[in-house]
Design a protein around this motif. Sequence first.
Motif, PDB file in Angstrom:
ATOM      1  N   ASP A 144       0.817  -1.213   0.000  1.00 38.42           N
ATOM      2  CA  ASP A 144       0.000   0.000   0.000  1.00 38.42           C
ATOM      3  C   ASP A 144       0.851   1.265   0.000  1.00 38.42           C
ATOM      4  O   ASP A 144       0.564   2.228  -0.711  1.00 38.42           O
ATOM      5  N   ALA A 145       1.896   1.256   0.822  1.00 42.66           N
ATOM      6  CA  ALA A 145       2.754   2.431   0.918  1.00 42.66           C
ATOM      7  C   ALA A 145       3.394   2.750  -0.433  1.00 42.66           C
ATOM      8  O   ALA A 145       3.484   3.904  -0.849  1.00 42.66           O
ATOM      9  N   ALA A 146       3.841   1.707  -1.126  1.00 42.87           N
ATOM     10  CA  ALA A 146       4.442   1.903  -2.444  1.00 42.87           C
ATOM     11  C   ALA A 146       3.384   2.260  -3.472  1.00 42.87           C
ATOM     12  O   ALA A 146       3.574   3.161  -4.307  1.00 42.87           O
ATOM     13  N   ASN A 147       2.247   1.571  -3.435  1.00 42.09           N
ATOM     14  CA  ASN A 147       1.185   1.818  -4.409  1.00 42.09           C
ATOM     15  C   ASN A 147       0.678   3.250  -4.364  1.00 42.09           C
ATOM     16  O   ASN A 147       0.415   3.855  -5.412  1.00 42.09           O
ATOM     17  N   ARG A 148       0.492   3.774  -3.162  1.00 43.14           N
ATOM     18  CA  ARG A 148      -0.022   5.149  -3.061  1.00 43.14           C
ATOM     19  C   ARG A 148       0.880   6.123  -3.806  1.00 43.14           C
ATOM     20  O   ARG A 148       0.408   6.989  -4.551  1.00 43.14           O
ATOM     21  N   ARG A 149       2.161   5.986  -3.605  1.00 49.91           N
ATOM     22  CA  ARG A 149       3.105   6.902  -4.240  1.00 49.91           C
ATOM     23  C   ARG A 149       3.183   6.677  -5.746  1.00 49.91           C
ATOM     24  O   ARG A 149       3.151   7.623  -6.538  1.00 49.91           O
ATOM     25  N   LEU A 150       3.244   5.413  -6.151  1.00 47.14           N
ATOM     26  CA  LEU A 150       3.443   5.121  -7.568  1.00 47.14           C
ATOM     27  C   LEU A 150       2.184   5.342  -8.394  1.00 47.14           C
ATOM     28  O   LEU A 150       2.260   5.808  -9.537  1.00 47.14           O
ATOM     29  N   LEU A 151       1.020   5.032  -7.833  1.00 45.11           N
ATOM     30  CA  LEU A 151      -0.219   5.315  -8.555  1.00 45.11           C
ATOM     31  C   LEU A 151      -0.424   6.818  -8.713  1.00 45.11           C
ATOM     32  O   LEU A 151      -0.874   7.285  -9.764  1.00 45.11           O
ATOM     33  N   ALA A 152      -0.066   7.581  -7.669  1.00 43.83           N
ATOM     34  CA  ALA A 152      -0.166   9.039  -7.759  1.00 43.83           C
ATOM     35  C   ALA A 152       0.797   9.571  -8.810  1.00 43.83           C
ATOM     36  O   ALA A 152       0.466  10.472  -9.593  1.00 43.83           O
ATOM     37  N   ARG A 153       2.003   9.022  -8.835  1.00 45.15           N
ATOM     38  CA  ARG A 153       2.995   9.409  -9.844  1.00 45.15           C
ATOM     39  C   ARG A 153       2.465   9.143 -11.245  1.00 45.15           C
ATOM     40  O   ARG A 153       2.540   9.999 -12.131  1.00 45.15           O
ATOM     41  N   GLN A 154       1.914   7.953 -11.430  1.00 44.90           N
ATOM     42  CA  GLN A 154       1.406   7.560 -12.738  1.00 44.90           C
ATOM     43  C   GLN A 154       0.220   8.437 -13.151  1.00 44.90           C
ATOM     44  O   GLN A 154       0.145   8.909 -14.284  1.00 44.90           O
ATOM     45  N   GLY A 155      -0.710   8.643 -12.222  1.00 42.05           N
ATOM     46  CA  GLY A 155      -1.881   9.444 -12.524  1.00 42.05           C
ATOM     47  C   GLY A 155      -1.527  10.880 -12.868  1.00 42.05           C
ATOM     48  O   GLY A 155      -2.116  11.485 -13.773  1.00 42.05           O
ATOM     49  N   SER A 156      -0.568  11.436 -12.150  1.00 41.15           N
ATOM     50  CA  SER A 156      -0.135  12.802 -12.409  1.00 41.15           C
ATOM     51  C   SER A 156       0.488  12.916 -13.797  1.00 41.15           C
ATOM     52  O   SER A 156       0.257  13.883 -14.526  1.00 41.15           O
ATOM     53  N   MET A 157       1.270  11.919 -14.176  1.00 43.97           N
ATOM     54  CA  MET A 157       1.906  11.936 -15.493  1.00 43.97           C
ATOM     55  C   MET A 157       0.860  11.870 -16.599  1.00 43.97           C
ATOM     56  O   MET A 157       0.901  12.635 -17.565  1.00 43.97           O
ATOM     57  N   TYR A 158      -0.110  10.970 -16.458  1.00 47.33           N
ATOM     58  CA  TYR A 158      -1.125  10.827 -17.497  1.00 47.33           C
ATOM     59  C   TYR A 158      -2.025  12.055 -17.586  1.00 47.33           C
ATOM     60  O   TYR A 158      -2.528  12.384 -18.668  1.00 47.33           O
ATOM     61  N   ALA A 159      -2.246  12.721 -16.449  1.00 47.66           N
ATOM     62  CA  ALA A 159      -3.098  13.912 -16.453  1.00 47.66           C
ATOM     63  C   ALA A 159      -2.364  15.153 -16.962  1.00 47.66           C
ATOM     64  O   ALA A 159      -2.989  16.177 -17.246  1.00 47.66           O
ATOM     65  N   GLY A 160      -1.057  15.062 -17.083  1.00 44.77           N
ATOM     66  CA  GLY A 160      -0.249  16.200 -17.506  1.00 44.77           C
ATOM     67  C   GLY A 160      -0.311  16.441 -19.002  1.00 44.77           C
ATOM     68  O   GLY A 160      -0.975  15.720 -19.749  1.00 44.77           O
ATOM     69  N   PRO A 161       0.400  17.449 -19.450  1.00 47.45           N
ATOM     70  CA  PRO A 161       0.398  17.800 -20.874  1.00 47.45           C
ATOM     71  C   PRO A 161       1.214  16.817 -21.702  1.00 47.45           C
ATOM     72  O   PRO A 161       1.984  16.015 -21.170  1.00 47.45           O
ATOM     73  N   GLY A 162       1.031  16.888 -23.016  1.00 47.34           N
ATOM     74  CA  GLY A 162       1.817  16.047 -23.917  1.00 47.34           C
ATOM     75  C   GLY A 162       0.987  14.946 -24.535  1.00 47.34           C
ATOM     76  O   GLY A 162      -0.085  14.586 -24.025  1.00 47.34           O
ATOM     77  N   GLY A 163       1.462  14.413 -25.650  1.00 44.95           N
ATOM     78  CA  GLY A 163       0.756  13.357 -26.348  1.00 44.95           C
ATOM     79  C   GLY A 163       0.912  12.012 -25.673  1.00 44.95           C
ATOM     80  O   GLY A 163       1.712  11.837 -24.742  1.00 44.95           O
TER      81      GLY A 163
END
Length: 221
Positions: free
Chosen positions: A72-91
Motif C-alpha cells: 500500500d505504501a508503495a502503491n499510493r506513491r506510484l499510482l499518484a505518480r502515474q496518474g499525475s503523469m497521465y493527467a499532464g500535458p503532452g501526447g
Amino acid sequence: MSLRSSDGVQPGKDASVVDTREKILDATFRRLASEGYAALSVRQIAKDAGVNHALINYHFGTKDQLVIEVLDAANRRLLARQGSMYAGPGGYARKWAEARRFYDSDLSSGFVRVQAELWAASFSNADLRKKFLPRLLAWKQLVRDVVGEAVAALESSGVTLPAPFTADVIACWISEFWLGMEFADLLGVKQERAQHRAALDAVQALLESLDARAAGQGDGR
C-alpha cells in the motif's frame, strides 16, 4: 526505495510511532525485494529496522497485514505518480515513453518483485489473496481509465478506431502484456527481453502516428 511519506508526521500520531512503522515498512520492502515472501522473517525484519520484533506484531498484527501495508505504501506513491503523469500535458506517445521509464525504475527499485511475490503467495493463501487482488486491480483500472481517455480524445479529433478495438480490449492487452513482461524480466528470460522491447517500440510508433494524426485533425488538415 524508501516508503516514507513526503507529508511528514501523520495527524494524530506520535512522531516516534510513525518513525518506527516506517522503519519496519522499509526493512520489509527490502527483504521482500531481495529474498521474497517465502523467506520473510519477522525477526530479521526487526533486526534490519533496529526495533524489537514484538513491535511488528503490535503495529501490524500479522505478517500478511505487514506485507499488504508495504504494498500500500508503495502503491499510493506510484499510482499518484502515474496518474499525475497521465493527467499532464503532452501526447500519448510521450506518456507511453514515460511509463516505460517508470517501469525500468520500478524494476530496479524492487517494487515489481514485491508485487510479484505477493501475487505468487496469494495462490496458496486465500486471506492474502483477498487483500492483494484489489491492489493489483487498481493498476488495471488506471490503465483502463487512461486508455478510455485516449480513445475518447482520438474520437473527438475525428480519429475512429475499427469496432473491435474498444478501450476495454486495448486496456486488457496492455495490462496483461505488461504483467507477463514483468514476470519474464524477474525470471531473467533474456531471449524474451528483446521481443518485449520490440513490442513496446511498436506501440510507441503507433501512438506517435495517432498523436500526429490527431494533431493534424485539430489543425484542420
